[in-house]
Design a protein around this motif. Structure first.
Motif, PDB file in Angstrom:
ATOM      1  N   THR A 235       0.863  -1.135  -0.038  1.00 25.01           N
ATOM      2  CA  THR A 235       0.012  -0.033   0.044  1.00 25.01           C
ATOM      3  C   THR A 235       0.898   1.127   0.074  1.00 25.01           C
ATOM      4  N   GLU A 236       1.905   1.060   0.559  1.00 20.68           N
ATOM      5  CA  GLU A 236       3.068   2.448   0.706  1.00 20.68           C
ATOM      6  C   GLU A 236       3.406   2.662  -0.425  1.00 20.68           C
ATOM      7  N   LEU A 237       3.783   1.783  -1.366  1.00 20.75           N
ATOM      8  CA  LEU A 237       4.152   2.228  -2.800  1.00 20.75           C
ATOM      9  C   LEU A 237       3.174   2.657  -3.596  1.00 20.75           C
ATOM     10  N   GLY A 238       1.885   2.090  -3.428  1.00 27.95           N
ATOM     11  CA  GLY A 238       0.916   2.156  -4.465  1.00 27.95           C
ATOM     12  C   GLY A 238       0.448   3.776  -4.117  1.00 27.95           C
ATOM     13  N   ASN A 239       0.512   4.101  -2.911  1.00 24.99           N
ATOM     14  CA  ASN A 239      -0.054   5.621  -2.583  1.00 24.99           C
ATOM     15  C   ASN A 239       1.175   6.355  -3.190  1.00 24.99           C
ATOM     16  N   LYS A 240       2.391   6.076  -2.964  1.00 28.44           N
ATOM     17  CA  LYS A 240       3.270   7.222  -3.459  1.00 28.44           C
ATOM     18  C   LYS A 240       3.296   7.172  -4.853  1.00 28.44           C
ATOM     19  N   ILE A 241       2.813   6.056  -5.700  1.00 23.12           N
ATOM     20  CA  ILE A 241       2.625   6.074  -7.044  1.00 23.12           C
ATOM     21  C   ILE A 241       1.540   7.063  -7.376  1.00 23.12           C
ATOM     22  N   ASN A 242       0.326   6.990  -6.704  1.00 18.94           N
ATOM     23  CA  ASN A 242      -0.813   7.618  -6.777  1.00 18.94           C
ATOM     24  C   ASN A 242      -0.561   9.200  -6.889  1.00 18.94           C
ATOM     25  N   LYS A 243       0.201   9.647  -5.800  1.00 19.24           N
ATOM     26  CA  LYS A 243       0.670  10.984  -5.995  1.00 19.24           C
ATOM     27  C   LYS A 243       1.719  11.544  -6.903  1.00 19.24           C
ATOM     28  N   ALA A 244       2.395  10.725  -7.359  1.00 12.59           N
ATOM     29  CA  ALA A 244       3.221  10.786  -8.471  1.00 12.59           C
ATOM     30  C   ALA A 244       2.316  11.003  -9.838  1.00 12.59           C
ATOM     31  N   ILE A 245       1.084  10.444  -9.893  1.00 11.53           N
ATOM     32  CA  ILE A 245       0.291  10.476 -10.929  1.00 11.53           C
ATOM     33  C   ILE A 245      -0.411  11.730 -11.166  1.00 11.53           C
ATOM     34  N   GLU A 246      -0.695  12.019  -9.825  1.00 13.68           N
ATOM     35  CA  GLU A 246      -1.495  13.315  -9.756  1.00 13.68           C
ATOM     36  C   GLU A 246      -0.487  14.522  -9.889  1.00 13.68           C
ATOM     37  N   GLN A 247       0.532  14.554  -9.633  1.00 15.16           N
ATOM     38  CA  GLN A 247       1.616  15.593  -9.956  1.00 15.16           C
ATOM     39  C   GLN A 247       1.724  15.767 -11.399  1.00 15.16           C
ATOM     40  N   MET A 248       1.975  14.598 -12.160  1.00 13.89           N
ATOM     41  CA  MET A 248       2.018  14.389 -13.494  1.00 13.89           C
ATOM     42  C   MET A 248       0.894  15.073 -14.076  1.00 13.89           C
ATOM     43  N   GLU A 249      -0.302  14.874 -13.635  1.00 13.66           N
ATOM     44  CA  GLU A 249      -1.480  15.431 -14.579  1.00 13.66           C
ATOM     45  C   GLU A 249      -1.585  16.891 -14.010  1.00 13.66           C
ATOM     46  N   SER A 250      -1.336  17.261 -12.812  1.00 18.48           N
ATOM     47  CA  SER A 250      -1.357  18.792 -12.586  1.00 18.48           C
ATOM     48  C   SER A 250      -0.320  19.654 -13.293  1.00 18.48           C
ATOM     49  N   SER A 251       0.862  19.048 -13.438  1.00 17.33           N
ATOM     50  CA  SER A 251       1.904  19.922 -14.140  1.00 17.33           C
ATOM     51  C   SER A 251       1.631  19.969 -15.339  1.00 17.33           C
ATOM     52  N   GLY A 252       0.755  19.055 -16.294  1.00 17.17           N
ATOM     53  CA  GLY A 252       0.681  19.325 -17.662  1.00 17.17           C
ATOM     54  C   GLY A 252       1.320  18.150 -18.485  1.00 17.17           C
ATOM     55  N   ALA A 253       2.497  17.577 -17.626  1.00 21.05           N
ATOM     56  CA  ALA A 253       3.324  16.618 -18.269  1.00 21.05           C
ATOM     57  C   ALA A 253       2.631  15.475 -19.041  1.00 21.05           C
ATOM     58  N   TRP A 254       1.359  14.878 -18.343  1.00 20.68           N
ATOM     59  CA  TRP A 254       0.903  13.675 -19.207  1.00 20.68           C
ATOM     60  C   TRP A 254       0.004  14.168 -20.348  1.00 20.68           C
ATOM     61  N   GLU A 255      -0.473  15.443 -20.380  1.00 21.43           N
ATOM     62  CA  GLU A 255      -1.247  15.804 -21.791  1.00 21.43           C
ATOM     63  C   GLU A 255      -0.101  16.295 -22.721  1.00 21.43           C
ATOM     64  N   ALA A 256       0.949  16.547 -22.355  1.00 21.87           N
ATOM     65  CA  ALA A 256       2.157  16.727 -23.320  1.00 21.87           C
ATOM     66  C   ALA A 256       2.480  15.058 -23.872  1.00 21.87           C
TER      67      ALA A 256
END
Length: 280
Positions: A235-256
Motif C-alpha cells: 500500500t505504501e508504494l501504491g500511495n506514492k505512485i498515486n501522488k506521482a500520477i497526480e503531480q504528472m497530471e497537474s503539471s501538464g506533463a501527461w497531456e504533453a
C-alpha cells in the motif's frame, strides 16, 4: 489504495509524462537495487508496443508507458540512469510482481477484478477504449459499417470477436500473429480495419512510416482502465505512485506525453480520470 467503481458515458483519456526529474520526489525507495552503480529500480514495461512501450534498435526505450514510468521513478527519487526496464509480457505480469522481479509495472495493464485478486493497482493513469484504426479516407464511421468488411486483430484476442458478436455479425475476421501484421495489412488494403485498444492503435499509427495514413474511428467499444501494478499488499508504494500520477497530471506533463506519443493518429484525449475511480 482502494479503487472506487463509477459509471460514466464518456470519460477520459489521459495523458502522461514526458520525462521525469528527481525533484519533489521525496525519499528514495532503496528496495530495488543491482550490483554495481548504486541503487536502481526495476520497472516492468512492454518492449513491442510502439507509442506505449518499445525497445528501440539502439537499446533506448520510448512510449507513453515509458514516460509514465520514468516520471513516477523520478518522484520516488530515481534518476533516469537508475532505472532498469524489464520486459513483462501480459501472461507474466502477476508473477513478475509476486517474485519481486520488478518494483512496479506500467504496461497497458487494465484493472480487472480478477487481477485485483492477485496484485494491487495505483491509478488509473489512462482510460483507453476498444476502437478501430482505419485508413484516412475510409468510409467506416460506425460499428455497423464493418458488415462485409475485413476486420483484423491478433490471434487469441477477443476484440474482433466482440465486434462480430455484438456490433457487426457479417464482419469478416482476419487474425494475424501480431498487430504489426494487421497494420501492414491495413496499409496494403488486405484488411479494412484493425481493432484493439485505441492507445495501442494510436501508437502504431504514430510511427514515422505510417504518419498521415490512418485515423481512429473514435468508437468507444469498451473501457480499459490502465493501472500501475504493484505487489499485493504494498500500500505504501501504491500511495506514492498515486501522488506521482497526480503531480504528472497537474503539471501538464501527461497531456504533453499523450500528444507526443499518440497525436498523429488523431487521438482525442479527454480530462484525466480521477485516481481510484474505475469507469465501467
Amino acid at each position: 489504495m482502494k479503487l472506487r467503481k463509477v459509471t460514466a458515458a464518456s470519460a477520459v483519456v489521459l495523458g502522461i509524462a514526458l520525462t521525469a526529474t528527481a525533484c519533489g520526489g521525496g525519499n528514495k525507495d532503496n528496495s530495488s537495487s543491482s550490483s554495481g552503480g548504486g541503487n536502481k529500480i526495476k520497472i516492468g514495461i512492454k518492449y513491442d508496443q510502439p507509442g506505449l512501450g518499445l525497445k528501440e534498435p539502439n537499446g533506448d526505450f520510448s512510449g507513453f508507458d515509458v514516460d509514465v514510468a520514468t516520471y513516477i521513478a523520478g518522484q520516488l527519487g530515481y534518476k533516469p540512469d537508475q532505472i532498469q526496464f524489464v520486459e513483462t509480457k501480459s501472461a507474466d505480469r502477476e508473477n513478475a510482481l509476486a517474485r519481486g522481479d520488478v518494483k512496479f509495472i506500467v504496461a497497458t495493464y487494465s484493472i480487472t477484478p480478477k487481477r485485483q485478486a492477485k496484485v494491487d493497482f495505483a491509478g488509473p493513469y489512462l482510460l483507453a477504449h476498444q476502437d478501430l484504426l482505419i485508413k484516412k479516407d475510409s468510409d467506416i464511421s460506425k460499428g455497423t459499417d464493418l458488415n462485409g468488411k475485413k476486420l483484423c486483430s491478433v490471434t487469441g484476442s477477443t476484440s474482433a470477436q466482440n465486434v462480430q458478436q455484438k456490433i457487426a455479425p457479417k464482419a469478416q475476421l482476419k487474425e494475424y500473429s501480431g498487430y504489426s501484421e494487421c497494420i501492414a495489412g491495413l496499409q496494403s488494403g488486405a484488411v479494412d480495419a484493425v481493432t484493439t485498444d485505441d492507445s495501442i492503435l494510436a501508437g502504431f499509427a504514430a510511427q514515422d512510416k505510417y504518419k498521415g495514413q490512418f485515423k481512429l474511428a473514435g468508437l468507444k467499444l469498451s473501457n480499459e482502465n490502465y493501472g500501475v501494478g504493484v505487489k499485493k499488499g504494498d500500500t505504501e508504494l501504491g500511495n506514492k505512485i498515486n501522488k506521482a500520477i497526480e503531480q504528472m497530471e497537474s503539471s501538464g506533463a501527461w497531456e504533453a506525453a499523450v500528444k507526443k506519443n499518440f497525436g498523429p493518429a488523431n487521438y482525442q484525449n479527454e480530462p484525466a480520470p480521477k485516481i481510484g475511480q474505475i469507469v465501467q
